[in-house]
Design an enzyme around this catalytic site. Sequence first.
Site, PDB file in Angstrom:
ATOM      1  N   LEU A   1      14.542  62.669  68.586  1.00  0.00           N
ATOM      2  CA  LEU A   1      14.085  63.098  69.593  1.00  0.00           C
ATOM      3  C   LEU A   1      15.775  62.722  69.987  1.00  0.00           C
ATOM      4  O   LEU A   1      15.908  63.743  70.879  1.00  0.00           O
ATOM      5  CB  LEU A   1      14.094  62.331  70.487  1.00  0.00           C
ATOM      6  CG  LEU A   1      12.255  61.890  70.711  1.00  0.00           C
ATOM      7  CD1 LEU A   1      11.711  60.474  72.304  1.00  0.00           C
ATOM      8  CD2 LEU A   1      10.976  63.289  70.388  1.00  0.00           C
ATOM      9  N   ARG A   2      17.005  62.905  68.947  1.00  0.00           N
ATOM     10  CA  ARG A   2      17.968  63.257  68.889  1.00  0.00           C
ATOM     11  C   ARG A   2      18.921  62.376  70.484  1.00  0.00           C
ATOM     12  O   ARG A   2      20.119  62.609  70.310  1.00  0.00           O
ATOM     13  CB  ARG A   2      18.415  64.208  69.266  1.00  0.00           C
ATOM     14  CG  ARG A   2      18.436  65.419  68.323  1.00  0.00           C
ATOM     15  CD  ARG A   2      18.292  64.830  66.721  1.00  0.00           C
ATOM     16  NE  ARG A   2      18.248  65.858  65.997  1.00  0.00           N
ATOM     17  CZ  ARG A   2      18.669  65.442  64.251  1.00  0.00           C
ATOM     18  NH1 ARG A   2      18.119  64.293  63.850  1.00  0.00           N
ATOM     19  NH2 ARG A   2      17.626  66.455  63.173  1.00  0.00           N
TER      20      ARG A   2
ATOM     21  N   HIS B   1      17.312  70.619  66.019  1.00  0.00           N
ATOM     22  CA  HIS B   1      18.530  70.939  65.387  1.00  0.00           C
ATOM     23  C   HIS B   1      19.214  72.628  66.042  1.00  0.00           C
ATOM     24  O   HIS B   1      18.571  73.254  67.243  1.00  0.00           O
ATOM     25  CB  HIS B   1      19.068  71.423  63.790  1.00  0.00           C
ATOM     26  CG  HIS B   1      19.024  70.868  62.640  1.00  0.00           C
ATOM     27  ND1 HIS B   1      19.946  69.280  62.685  1.00  0.00           N
ATOM     28  CD2 HIS B   1      18.209  70.588  62.129  1.00  0.00           C
ATOM     29  CE1 HIS B   1      19.669  68.740  61.390  1.00  0.00           C
ATOM     30  NE2 HIS B   1      18.449  69.236  60.964  1.00  0.00           N
TER      31      HIS B   1
ATOM     32  N   ASP C   1       7.222  64.534  61.775  1.00  0.00           N
ATOM     33  CA  ASP C   1       8.329  64.709  61.136  1.00  0.00           C
ATOM     34  C   ASP C   1       9.892  65.394  61.412  1.00  0.00           C
ATOM     35  O   ASP C   1      10.348  66.573  61.416  1.00  0.00           O
ATOM     36  CB  ASP C   1       8.322  64.571  59.370  1.00  0.00           C
ATOM     37  CG  ASP C   1      10.081  64.272  59.323  1.00  0.00           C
ATOM     38  OD1 ASP C   1      10.556  63.484  59.750  1.00  0.00           O
ATOM     39  OD2 ASP C   1      10.333  64.828  57.335  1.00  0.00           O
TER      40      ASP C   1
END
Length: 426
Positions: free
Chosen positions: A66-67, A312, A308
């Site tokens: 989820l960054r 970005h 997965d």
Amino acid sequence: MSPRILISGGRVVDPASGGDSIQDLYIAGGRIVGLGAKPDGYAADLEIPAQGHIVSPGFIDLCARLREPGQEHKGTIASEGKAAFAGGITTLCCPPDTSPAIDSPAVVNLILEKTEAAGGPRILPIGALTPELNGRDLSEMGALKSAGCLAVGNAHAPMANTLVLRRAMEYAASHDLLVVVRPEDPYLADTGCVHEGPVSTRLGLRGIPYAAETVAVAQVLALLEPTGARVHFAQISCARAARAIARAQDKGEPVSADVAAHQLHLTEADIDGFDALCHVRPPLRGLGDRDALRLAVRDGTLAAICSDHQPHEPDAKLDAFPSTEPGISSLETLLPLTLALVEQGAMALHPALAALTSRPAALLGLDAGSLRVGAVADLCVFDPEAEWTVGEGSWLSRGRNTPFWGKSLKGRVAYTLAAGRVVFRR
């Protein structure tokens, strides 16, 4: 108080029980209170007509980045949580390679607090095996478990040596924590960025051989008995590794595994032309591997299909292929890619949906992935025949990095419910 919701006329498919019939489903108090027959005195606050749709348990995704914290320019718990709900995902596992890593109760609590504030899906943080994923020292796994971690792993970061790996597995076993391993020998993988094969040779790209995965799998399998650990192999990419895992399972070893949805459709041929959107880790393998992985999902060797998910920013995919960042934004394509396996005859609907629901629930020990009366009402309603084009008007994830951009896919979520509340409506 959770509303009373009637989902009427849908094809209710419950892989956990094998149920598959057109019937009404009744929800109250955040749980399923009736199937088919209307409970006495039940009056719905909301009716969701589901004719022509499938009603299934909410999906459980074993690997989604989820960054947040640390890489909010790529995505946030709020943005990716909305994408997860749009994909029918109600529970997901977050790997420990956030920044800072999930190596302390403080980071676990931060993620859970941000999830609650955003109203996102249930997040199960995977704790770090080693502090800062350094591969040398052992994390305080007991504290991580108390904070809410059901599993521990080191994501893509390598362990310093097999002795540290053994000690980590022993420590995890002492706390009854599942050890999640992304198997890749760092020395054999070296600086590779694609599968070692004819395509890598033709394009002049450094390859990652099968042995990078199979050697890493063999090391862990050899340590199962002396450590007593339960191990889950994450994102298997080749037939040889799947066969080794199947042999271990046949012997009764406590091992499970999953595969990313894109590995069941794409192959090394898709990187031709240096398509950085197909730069993933582990790399896309050959056609024979893709077909073998499909069979391994069908027979249960690979228990789950995961997204997965790795969103970005656009610049991450704009350099020369080896310098681009690996990963696909994939929460919203998890369902249609899984349904495509059914349409292509690779497997039947029940095992395909089981790989998204009951099987991952079982290996995590969750009371989820089922539509039985009394179960928590995490579920989704989707149209298996709905065709849609992956693009700006239909995409919620902050990451646009998917090789399926502009492609037409079949299968779309209409409603997602979490704990009996409608959290997504198409």
